[in-house]
Design an enzyme around this catalytic site. Sequence first.
Site, PDB file in Angstrom:
ATOM      1  CB  CYS A  96      -2.011  -3.068  13.611  1.00 40.21           C
ATOM      2  SG  CYS A  96      -0.904  -2.602  12.049  1.00 40.21           S
TER       3      CYS A  96
ATOM      4  CG  HIS B  25       0.607   4.528  19.507  1.00 39.22           C
ATOM      5  ND1 HIS B  25       0.118   5.037  19.082  1.00 39.22           N
ATOM      6  CD2 HIS B  25       1.307   3.106  19.340  1.00 39.22           C
ATOM      7  CE1 HIS B  25       0.442   5.033  18.216  1.00 39.22           C
ATOM      8  NE2 HIS B  25       1.577   3.850  17.991  1.00 39.22           N
TER       9      HIS B  25
ATOM     10  CB  SER C 112       6.685   5.833  11.570  1.00 39.44           C
ATOM     11  OG  SER C 112       5.988   4.919  11.404  1.00 39.44           O
TER      12      SER C 112
ATOM     13  CB  CYS D 113       1.704   7.156   3.609  1.00 42.35           C
ATOM     14  SG  CYS D 113       2.011   5.884   4.982  1.00 42.35           S
TER      15      CYS D 113
ATOM     16  CB  CYS E 159       0.626  -2.463  16.792  1.00 40.05           C
ATOM     17  SG  CYS E 159       2.736  -1.778  16.749  1.00 40.05           S
TER      18      CYS E 159
ATOM     19  CB  CYS F 205      -1.742   0.287   8.925  1.00 36.25           C
ATOM     20  SG  CYS F 205      -0.380   0.553   8.850  1.00 36.25           S
TER      21      CYS F 205
ATOM     22  CD  GLU G  99      -2.521  -1.147   2.766  1.00 40.98           C
ATOM     23  OE1 GLU G  99      -2.252  -0.401   3.338  1.00 40.98           O
ATOM     24  OE2 GLU G  99      -3.028  -1.971   2.697  1.00 40.98           O
TER      25      GLU G  99
ATOM     26  N   GLY H 168       4.559  -1.800   7.621  1.00 42.56           N
ATOM     27  CA  GLY H 168       5.947  -2.501   8.241  1.00 42.56           C
ATOM     28  C   GLY H 168       6.518  -1.565   8.717  1.00 42.56           C
ATOM     29  CD  GLU H 169      10.139  -0.515  13.089  1.00 45.38           C
ATOM     30  OE1 GLU H 169       8.894   0.117  13.096  1.00 45.38           O
ATOM     31  OE2 GLU H 169      10.723   0.547  13.062  1.00 45.38           O
TER      32      GLU H 169
ATOM     33  CB  CYS I  81       4.013  -5.598  10.127  1.00 47.15           C
ATOM     34  SG  CYS I  81       4.990  -4.971  11.788  1.00 47.15           S
TER      35      CYS I  81
HETATM   36  S1  SF4 Z   1       2.388  -1.873  10.736  1.00 43.83           S
HETATM   37 FE1  SF4 Z   1       2.867  -0.381  12.429  1.00 43.83          FE
HETATM   38  S2  SF4 Z   1       1.316  -0.615  13.588  1.00 43.83           S
HETATM   39 FE2  SF4 Z   1       0.917  -2.488  12.325  1.00 43.83          FE
HETATM   40  S3  SF4 Z   1       1.862  -3.372  13.070  1.00 43.83           S
HETATM   41 FE3  SF4 Z   1       3.225  -3.434  12.008  1.00 43.83          FE
HETATM   42  S4  SF4 Z   1       4.592  -1.456  13.197  1.00 43.83           S
HETATM   43 FE4  SF4 Z   1       2.447  -1.608  14.525  1.00 43.83          FE
END
Ligand code: SF4
Length: 337
Positions: A113, A214, A189, A99, A110, A329, A86, A157-158, A106
Amino acid sequence: MFGLTDRELDRATNTLGLASYRKDQIRQWIYEKHVGDFSLMTNLPAQLRQQLAQQFAVTESRVAEVQKTAGAAKLLVEFAKDLVVETVVISYRSWSTVCVSSQFGCDMGCVFCASGVGSPAVNLSSQQLAEQLWHARIFANQQGLNPVRNIVVMGVGEPLANFDNLLGFISAANDPSRFAIGQRRITVSTVGLVPQIKKLADTGLAVYLAVSLHAANDELRRRLMPVAGRHSLQDLLSACRKYTEATGRRVTYEYVLLRGVNDTDTHGVELANLLKGHNCLVNLIPFNAVPGLSFAPSLRTEEFRRVLEQRGINVTTRRSLGGDVSAACGQLRNRRK
Ligand code: SF4
């Protein structure tokens, strides 16, 4: 086949024995005129256009689907049949922000998410990151949106778990002969990977950093974000302070407001106390409901904001980009499966 790198452009022009000005012409078509089809590169001889089209492709990815809402569009960029990511284009008054997703899936888990659900993380290459930006620019151009000026690496993703490719992407985005987007227009981020924040500070880059916070205490943060089990808030804030010292960039703390979970006045006071004395900005994020998850959007955004402001914390509230493009997300990708 070639992608979007300068080296590969060199390879293509060398293979065909072309003069160097041809490379510049092709590069201008790709990066300045947003054209990815050789047949449309009208200042190249017809025979050369044909040769290029037979032997190379500007990109093998494509935009498979677009969802639009007022002010934002989500592009699904397909790299291969089962590799769709995305990319969101957000239009502001005089510019657009892209973005970019840094991984497919991921691993960070979290709990609020949708992205991590069922998809282990696969790192995207720096080229795949750059291609998202390229498609977004073409989209903005074709749709008559404001020019793409800013990048946030905040999609699925991270980014700091895909460190080397992230650096490669930043270099491509900065390159004056390619995307020419300055570092101060790029925000990365992170969920708060402390060693990687330190490593990023040591690179000498000066991109902005947005940290998903958060929660203002370790116990609640661990409940919302498993990564908090690895790094305490104290270590995280110390790494962020060092990042600001090294780069001169104020850190933004992202705070998604979840009804009854982290949005009371008590939470606000705790957050203000935690960040007291830090050169930072808190970005409050309205939560988009995720099907299957029990969290609900907060009804106290303004009250929460006031608690922080009264205690001297700089606060912004992110514009909600709406459930109507499944903008939370990962939702669009999951829905399409
Ligand atoms: S995409 Fe971002 S908010 Fe979602 S689990 Fe991964 S790090 Fe967390």
